[in-house]
Structure formats: C-alpha cells, structure tokens
Design an enzyme around this catalytic site. Structure first.
Site, mmCIF file in Angstrom:
data_model
loop_
_atom_site.group_PDB
_atom_site.id
_atom_site.type_symbol
_atom_site.label_atom_id
_atom_site.label_comp_id
_atom_site.label_asym_id
_atom_site.label_seq_id
_atom_site.Cartn_x
_atom_site.Cartn_y
_atom_site.Cartn_z
ATOM 1 N N GLU A 130 32.667 19.955 7.562
ATOM 2 C CA GLU A 130 32.772 18.979 6.482
ATOM 3 C C GLU A 130 33.389 17.672 6.995
ATOM 4 O O GLU A 130 34.419 17.685 7.672
ATOM 5 C CB GLU A 130 33.640 19.589 5.372
ATOM 6 N N LYS A 188 28.714 17.346 -2.160
ATOM 7 C CA LYS A 188 29.591 18.433 -2.590
ATOM 8 C C LYS A 188 29.687 18.427 -4.110
ATOM 9 O O LYS A 188 29.905 17.391 -4.734
ATOM 10 C CB LYS A 188 30.962 18.253 -1.957
ATOM 11 N N CYS A 219 31.990 23.395 1.682
ATOM 12 C CA CYS A 219 33.317 24.016 1.588
ATOM 13 C C CYS A 219 33.618 24.667 0.242
ATOM 14 O O CYS A 219 33.173 25.765 -0.039
ATOM 15 C CB CYS A 219 34.385 22.991 1.960
#
Length: 636
Positions: free
Chosen positions: A46, A115, A170
C-alpha cells in the site's frame, strides 16, 4: 500456465519515506526479478511509491506530482512484458485524494482501484488525507488517455479464462463485509491486496489466519503484499509479512522484519473446479462491474509448488496424531450407532493378521467400549487356508486375545477343497476361481456366524481397494457395516501406528508393529518357503501412487495429463515417469471397470473429503467407459 498453474508474487521493496524516485527504483528492481522468475502477477504494498507513513506530506503537491512522474517510469519498465503488477500509490482525482492500487501491464495502466474502507482508529488516521473510494468505475484522465477507476474492476485474461483478478487495499480485508466477497461473486478467482499493516504482538498470527480464511471462504487465490521496515517511522514498525494463499492453503509466506519477495505457483483449475463443484457458490453476477481485458502469453512452468505425495496423511506429527484420533472416533461412532440401532450385542470381524482387519478390530473394540458391551462379545475369526502364513496367523491370534476379544478359528481348507470338487475346479490351478472361492468362503463363514450369534459382520476393506476393485465380489467386498470404507490404504497404516504408539500396552504395541511390517497381501496363494507369495502392490501397483491418483481425480476432477504431471513432480526421485504412467493407466482401467462393486457396497462412515460411496460422494454409472481418459494418457 499449462494445466492452470500461474506463478504469482508478493513483493516488499525497500522504501524511503516521501522519496518516490528511490522507491520507484526499488520497485523496478523487483519487477525485473519477477520477470526473470516467470511471475505473471505481482503485488506491491500500500502506497509504496511514496511510503505509507508520509502523514501530512500527502497534502503536498510536490509529493503527489512526483509520484505520478515515477509511475510513468514504472510503466516504461513493464513495456514489452505481460507481468501484471498492482502498485500502491496516492491518486488525486477531482480535487480529492485516494489511496489506490494501480494495475499496470505492458506499459499501460489497466485500472485504478481505490481503497474503500479507510481506518481512522488507534494508530490509523487515513480519513485525514484520503477519500473513501467509489465502487462503480468511472473513467479518469491519464496523460492523453482515460483509464477506469473504481473498486468494482475485474481484470480478466483473454488467454487464460480462469484468471480473473480483483484488488482491495489493506483495511478492506479486515472489515465485516470486505470488497473481496462481491469480487468473488462477480467471478474474480484471484485477489490482490496492497497493504501497510504495522506489527503488534501476535498480529502476524491473526493476519495469516485472516488471509487464508478469506481464500478458503471465497474459494480464491489471495496475494497479500505488506509494507516493510523502510516504512518504520516514529511510533510504528512494519514487518513485511507477505502471504500467498489458495483456497485455505498457505502457499508462501515471507519472514517478518526483512523486505523480501515471495513466489507461489497458484492452481487456477483447482479453484475453478471447487467453485463448480460447490452448488452453494453463486453464479457470477457482474452487475455494476467493469471487466478490463488483458493478454498474457501462455508458457509452461517448471513447478516450484509443493505437491504433497501423501495428500491423505498430514506431514506434521501432531496434526497427524490429531487426525488419526479424529478418524478413529468417526469410525467408532458410526459403528456404535449401527450397533445400537440394530440391537446387536456381538461383532464378527474376520482377522487375517493384516492392516485392514487390524484397524477394523481396533475400531470395533472402541465402539463396544463406548456402548459398554463386553469385549468378549467381539468375535475375531481367523480362517486359515492355502495361503496363510505362520506370521499372519500368529499375529491374528495374538491381536485378538490381547484386545480381550473372543478368538474363533475356522480352518476353511477342507470346505474350499470340497467346493472345488463340486464345481470342477482343480486345486492345482491357481487362477481367479482358486482365489475368489477362498474369499467367498471366508465371507460365508462370517455371515453364518453372525446369524448364529445374532451379531453383525464388520467389514475390513479400505477405500483404496474399493477404488481399484481389489475385492472379491460378494467376498471380502461384502459386510453389514464397513468401518474402513472411506479410509485410504496410506492412512490405514498411520492409524494402526498411532494406536500402537499411544495405547500404552506393551504386548498390544508389539503385535501392531509387526502387523505394520508385514507386506500387504490377500494370502490366497500358497506361501513360498513359509513367506507371503502374493504381494498386492506387486500386482496392482504402489498404494501411495494410487491414493495420490484417487485424491486428485475425485477431489478436484483433474484431467489425466495433469494428474500425471503432478505425480511426476510429487514423487520425483522415488518413481520414474514410465512407472507412474503405467500405474496411472492401471488405476483408470480398474477404477472404471470396477464401479459395479462400489454400486452395491455396504454402509460405512465417511471420514474425509474423498469417498466412494454410491449413496454419498460418487454417483458414477457402473457401465461408464474409460476410453476418453486412457486416450489422453496414450498421447502423452
């Protein structure tokens, strides 16, 4: 990618915080390494192009502009190669900043995945900088072109239909309803996760179980690339725990606190077969998804994947012992129920001194103990005949007595000889009639004893014998309850060894160890110099090979060519290619031709994921032909 294998990688580059140029150089080094190692899919951590821990520097134009400039250099590095990479970086769009995984291949951006779930608790405060990503893809400007941006992107390989990749970032994987669920339902077979998960005590264990658990519940491959030590700054330490999982199995994991790249050979055909087999896995629903096609050259890999030559038997001793105890309990519980339901107080077990009958007797003892029925009401019946050796006879007698069961001896030599005269069979002709007459006489004795004692015949035959049809029809093929019917031969041995190792009785352990050292044999031919003359594995082939074939064919439906390739890889150094091919042909011929025996096999407890009961796992017609499968082997 032949037979559905594809090499994937999770890479953790060295990074410097807020230094995109340095980070790009390290990323490109790992891309070169991935190409050299024939990887086709590579995932990076990330925000690795800038570093995850930039804090308020994410608000600086200089950092964001430089990140996009370095992305152009990464695109140049991938030009002319079909390696698909997911790279974490910040992306500014329409006045907002997003935490994204950028999919790049062959000099182009295929898509940008933002994300969705931004953590803003404990040590995380991403909402200070980033906007939660959009699910429905939109087109955004990149240079002189436009590219799709959105969480609902599927990257589908036109050359390998089983390869459909989706991405999450994540925290997306840590929430109750992760994006990967809808990605899998939309048809994604592989998940890529660009992550920056810091280290705290015990977090590695949870992280590992989380990723392997996702891969199991979603029946997918999962590539998790985590930020490493270059990110460690101020109050946080990052360990770079990279994980590659496939349907609940961990294929590769990097050691923590060192930036490394791990590789895994993923089996896409296995994933697709599992989804096809599971009727509860939904059909692909791609509403609100954009499918981005890409091309990838097929090439055959020299497999680095571990293929377990003994899939029914765990390598780890503690896990193997746990499995053995569990299976013995399942077998005994199944028999206990049948005994209680029928009201039988006597069990009749034909005891040969071999592995299968030994296991059946051990299971029967356990079931009788559960029901508090005296062991004296278990009748171990030894039936010596033409092929019986002193060793197996003595072991049969000693085992029965040591366990506290009633020993009954019925010498069937005279009865079989009389039967030979009745049907015109010459005793000196050691053909199939010679052998099967003994097997059927044994079964007749057991069944008639069961009638006289109001008892139940406990079957001894195992699943490997049933798969090969290595049983006399209406002989050892028949019983009133077959406790070993879904236990493969390779596992029978370990169950008996486990009992010997843990029973705590010296005399019992001694006879069990000797049974383990005795060659597998039906003992239907006269001994040679007092030793067993008829060794089963000399006739039908090694059981460890047949059990391997059985597992791969029934559990995953793999085609013969792939099963052969897997066996060559798994048994390298133990069996040659020609020998494996020979016995694989034997397996297919016997497996198809002997289905009629399995179609009328007795009840017995299922203990594992592979079974051959016609009432459960294997609904196979008795008259199916094997030509299609054998032709493929002939063309190797």
């Amino acid at each position: 990618m032949k037979h559905g294998y594809i090499r994937v990688a999770a890479a953790t580059p060295d990074v410097k915080v807020a230094d995109p140029e340095f980070n790009r150089e390290r990323i490109c080094e790992q891309i070169k390494e991935g190409i050299k190692n024939h990887a086709k899919l590579m995932v990076f951590p990330e925000l690795c192009l800038t570093a995850y821990t930039c804090g308020d520097l994410f608000g600086q134009d200089a950092l964001l502009r430089r990140a996009k400039k370095e992305l152009k250099e990464i695109l140049k590095e991938t030009k002319g190669h079909d390696l698909l990479c997911f790279i974490g970086m910040p992306w500014e769009e329409s006045g907002k900043l997003y935490n994204t995984a950028v999919a790049v291949q062959n000099g182009k951006i295929l898509g940008i995945v933002p994300k969705t779930c931004l953590p803003n608790y404990s040590e995380f405060y991403e909402l200070r900088y980033f906007q939660p990503g959009n699910e429905i893809p939109v087109m955004v400007k990149w240079e002189e072109d436009t590219v799709p941006m959105g969480a609902n992107l599927l990257f589908a390989c036109e050359d390998i239909p089983q390869l459909v990749v989706a991405a999450e970032v994540c925290e997306d994987a840590w929430v109750p309803n992760p994006p990967s669920i809808r990605h899998a339902i939309a048809g994604a077979t592989v998940m890529a996760n660009c992550s920056a998960s810091d280290e705290t005590t015990g977090k590695d264990i949870y992280r590992r179980s989380l990723i392997t658990g996702h891969s199991a519940s979603l029946v997918c491959g999962y590539i998790y690339a985590n930020a490493g030590e270059g990110e460690s700054t101020q109050d946080l330490v990052f360990g770079g725990q990279n994980l590659i999982a496939e349907n609940g199995t961990l294929l590769a994991e990097s050691s923590r606190f060192g930036n490394k790249t791990v590789y895994g050979d993923m089996d896409l055909e296995r994933l697709v077969h599992e989804r096809r087999r599971m009727t509860t896995f939904p059909a692909a629903d791609r509403n609100h998804y954009l499918v981005v096609p890409f091309r990838m050259k097929k090439e055959e890999l020299e497999l680095k994947r571990l293929i377990d030559p003994r899939p029914f038997v765990p390598d780890n001793e503690s896990e193997r012992n746990r499995r053995c105890e569990e299976i013995l309990s399942i077998q005994a519980m199944g028999l206990k129920k049948r005994l209680a339901h029928t009201g039988c107080k006597h069990g009749i077990v034909g005891i040969s001194g071999g592995l299968d009958s030994t296991l059946a007797l051990l299971v029967t003892v356990r079931a009788f103990d559960m029901l508090k029925i005296p062991r004296e009401q278990i009748h171990g019946v030894t039936m010596p005949c033409f092929g019986t050796t002193d060793r197996t006879y003595q072991n049969a007698c000693t085992l029965t007595r040591t366990l506290g069961a009633e020993l009954t001896e019925v010498n069937i030599r005279e009865a079989v000889s009389l039967h030979f005269r009745d049907i015109g069979q010459r005793e000196g002709v050691h053909d199939i009639t010679y052998e099967n007459s003994q097997a059927r006489e044994r079964t007749q004795v057991l069944m008639d004893l069961a009638n006289r004692l109001n008892g139940m015949v406990i079957g001894t035959g195992d699943m490997s014998e049933l798969a090969l049809g290595w049983a006399t029809y209406n002989g050892d093929h028949m019983s009133m309850y077959g406790v070993n019917s879904s236990v493969p031969k390779t596992l029978v041995r370990h169950l008996v060894r486990y009992y010997a190792d843990t029973c705590g009785e010296k005399d019992l352990s001694g006879v069990l160890y000797d049974v383990l050292d005795t060659p597998v044999s039906p003992e239907l031919l006269p001994p040679k110099d007092g030793e067993i003359a008829q060794k089963t594995e000399d006739l039908v082939g090694p059981y460890e090979l047949h059990d391997f074939f059985l597992y791969q064919i029934l559990r995953f439906g793999f085609r013969p060519e792939k099963v052969y390739r897997m066996a060559v890889h798994a048994f390298s150094g133990h069996y040659g290619k020609d020998e494996i091919l020979k016995w694989l042909k034997v397996f297919y011929r016997r497996f198809f031709s002997q289905q009629f025996k399995r179609s009328c096999m007795p009840d017995g407890p299922k203990v594992g994921s592979v079974a051959v009961s016609p009432r459960g796992d294997l609904r196979m017609p008795s008259d199916a032909v094997s030509r299609l499968w054998l032709e493929e082997l002939e063309n190797l």
